[in-house]
Design a protein around this motif. Structure first.
Motif, PDB file in Angstrom:
ATOM      1  N   ALA A   1      43.798 -58.970  98.171  1.00  0.00           N
ATOM      2  CA  ALA A   1      45.066 -59.250  98.816  1.00  0.00           C
ATOM      3  C   ALA A   1      45.874 -57.979  99.045  1.00  0.00           C
ATOM      4  CB  ALA A   1      45.870 -60.227  97.967  1.00  0.00           C
ATOM      5  N   GLU A   2      45.716 -56.998  98.153  1.00  0.00           N
ATOM      6  CA  GLU A   2      46.529 -55.797  98.232  1.00  0.00           C
ATOM      7  C   GLU A   2      45.771 -54.573  98.705  1.00  0.00           C
ATOM      8  OE1 GLU A   2      49.486 -53.112  95.393  1.00  0.00           O
ATOM      9  OE2 GLU A   2      47.897 -54.316  94.500  1.00  0.00           O
ATOM     10  N   ALA A   3      44.469 -54.518  98.425  1.00  0.00           N
ATOM     11  CA  ALA A   3      43.739 -53.284  98.703  1.00  0.00           C
ATOM     12  C   ALA A   3      42.320 -53.569  99.182  1.00  0.00           C
ATOM     13  CB  ALA A   3      43.697 -52.410  97.450  1.00  0.00           C
TER      14      ALA A   3
ATOM     15  N   ARG B   1      45.204 -48.918  99.903  1.00  0.00           N
ATOM     16  CA  ARG B   1      46.229 -49.933 100.145  1.00  0.00           C
ATOM     17  C   ARG B   1      46.728 -49.782 101.581  1.00  0.00           C
ATOM     18  NH1 ARG B   1      46.967 -48.705  94.652  1.00  0.00           N
ATOM     19  NH2 ARG B   1      47.293 -50.551  93.335  1.00  0.00           N
TER      20      ARG B   1
ATOM     21  N   LYS C   1      51.292 -53.070 105.265  1.00  0.00           N
ATOM     22  CA  LYS C   1      51.515 -54.513 105.408  1.00  0.00           C
ATOM     23  C   LYS C   1      52.539 -54.735 106.516  1.00  0.00           C
ATOM     24  CE  LYS C   1      48.912 -55.613 101.832  1.00  0.00           C
ATOM     25  NZ  LYS C   1      48.486 -54.274 101.415  1.00  0.00           N
TER      26      LYS C   1
ATOM     27  N   ARG D   1      56.046 -56.355 105.925  1.00  0.00           N
ATOM     28  CA  ARG D   1      57.073 -55.679 105.143  1.00  0.00           C
ATOM     29  C   ARG D   1      57.788 -54.627 105.991  1.00  0.00           C
ATOM     30  NH1 ARG D   1      53.669 -55.328  99.675  1.00  0.00           N
ATOM     31  NH2 ARG D   1      52.897 -53.368 100.527  1.00  0.00           N
TER      32      ARG D   1
ATOM     33  N   ASP E   1      57.541 -50.820 102.527  1.00  0.00           N
ATOM     34  CA  ASP E   1      56.083 -50.778 102.388  1.00  0.00           C
ATOM     35  C   ASP E   1      55.627 -49.423 101.860  1.00  0.00           C
ATOM     36  OD1 ASP E   1      53.431 -52.106 102.973  1.00  0.00           O
ATOM     37  OD2 ASP E   1      53.216 -50.311 104.205  1.00  0.00           O
TER      38      ASP E   1
ATOM     39  N   THR F   1      53.817 -48.886  98.245  1.00  0.00           N
ATOM     40  CA  THR F   1      52.477 -48.278  98.241  1.00  0.00           C
ATOM     41  C   THR F   1      52.447 -47.043  97.353  1.00  0.00           C
ATOM     42  OG1 THR F   1      51.935 -49.082 100.460  1.00  0.00           O
ATOM     43  CG2 THR F   1      50.709 -47.168  99.666  1.00  0.00           C
TER      44      THR F   1
ATOM     45  N   ARG G   1      52.878 -48.169  93.521  1.00  0.00           N
ATOM     46  CA  ARG G   1      51.712 -48.835  92.937  1.00  0.00           C
ATOM     47  C   ARG G   1      50.504 -47.901  92.848  1.00  0.00           C
ATOM     48  NH1 ARG G   1      52.530 -54.714  95.987  1.00  0.00           N
ATOM     49  NH2 ARG G   1      54.307 -55.371  94.695  1.00  0.00           N
TER      50      ARG G   1
ATOM     51  N   ASP H   1      40.709 -52.150  88.222  1.00  0.00           N
ATOM     52  CA  ASP H   1      41.847 -52.637  89.007  1.00  0.00           C
ATOM     53  C   ASP H   1      43.132 -52.696  88.171  1.00  0.00           C
ATOM     54  OD1 ASP H   1      43.446 -53.581  90.973  1.00  0.00           O
ATOM     55  OD2 ASP H   1      42.325 -55.418  91.371  1.00  0.00           O
TER      56      ASP H   1
ATOM     57  N   GLY I   1      46.162 -51.964  89.152  1.00  0.00           N
ATOM     58  CA  GLY I   1      47.307 -51.924  90.051  1.00  0.00           C
ATOM     59  C   GLY I   1      48.553 -52.587  89.504  1.00  0.00           C
TER      60      GLY I   1
END
Length: 259
Positions: A25-27, A51, A54, A57, A62, A66, A69, A180, A182
């Motif tokens: 979903a994120e990366a 990543r 998005k 956003r 965004d 990014t 994270r 992972d 994150g």
């Protein structure tokens, strides 16, 4: 998706071939044979976690998320490398402004061709009565890894059987690695550790319901062994975490009943 892959290849220059191996979903996770600081070193395989932007956003929000994270995950990987007994990917390079993390590759393939994360491993062995002892040993080792992480005051934040990768060592021996990070963080709160355990318990229950009771029992056995080695037998730290874990369980059950 093709545009994203092309964008990654353009960012890395044409001399760095990449292969998309996973999408979350994120990366997105890519595989490459080129080292970021030594392009001539092509005898190993590396992982690039990216990543992407998005569109839903605000651009500035965004970029900030990014950067935050990507930096947070990279710092966690760097910190884990200094901890005794923790198995995690090695951080190689980080570009927080563009959302890239370059790290060592771990894991491999199971005999059926599936990637060797814990989820696939348990599915592959579920109908083999001769593999029970191997599954038990693997889950105890996994639980111990989580326990070592918590003893060092770090929580994973997204503990699922897909975020635990197994690397083969010998005929029937598998070494677990946590991946992972994150959503990971430094935390001394037993609440956060209890939630980590609960998330993994629910993940095991949802994907391996017929065997979940034994699987989760073996995970806790390994978890407790890590605390016993770190703090000593029957430590108050372990008692507090397990008590909070039970409280989180009860809250989860109540939410399930209410709907």
């Amino acid at each position: 998706m093709d545009e994203i892959v092309t964008g990654v290849e353009h960012y890395l220059t044409e001399n760095v071939p990449v292969k998309l191996i996973s999408q979350g979903a994120e990366a997105l996770v890519f595989e490459t044979s080129v080292h970021p600081y030594n392009p001539n070193k092509t005898d190993e395989t590396y992982i690039i976690k990216y990543r992407p932007q998005k569109a839903y956003r605000h651009p500035q929000i965004d970029k900030t998320l990014t950067k935050h994270r990507t930096l947070g995950e990279s710092r966690c990987l760097a910190k884990l490398a200094t901890m005794s007994g923790i198995n995690a990917p090695q951080l190689i390079a980080c570009d927080p402004y563009n959302g890239y993390i370059w790290q060592s590759k771990i894991g491999g393939l199971l005999p059926n061709g599936e990637f060797s994360n814990l989820k696939n491993y348990l599915w592959f062995n579920k109908n083999d009565p001769y593999s029970t002892i191997n599954v038990e040993n693997v889950l105890i080792s996994v639980g111990k890894q989580i326990g070592i992480l918590h003893c060092n005051q770090y929580v994973h934040g997204d503990l699922t059987s897909s975020n635990i990768v197994l690397e083969k060592s010998g005929l029937n021996n598998w070494i677990p690695f946590l991946i992972d990070f994150g959503l990971s963080s430094y935390s001394t709160l037993v609440e956060d550790k209890g939630v980590d355990l609960y998330v993994l318990e629910r993940a095991i229950l949802s994907t391996h319901s017929s065997f979940a009771e034994n699987y989760n029992k073996w995970l806790l056995k390994g978890y407790e062994s890590a605390y016993n080695e770190f703090y000593g037998a029957k430590s108050s730290e372990l008692v507090q975490v397990l008590k909070k874990f039970e409280e989180v369980r009860l809250r989860g059950r109540k939410r399930s009943m209410i709907g």
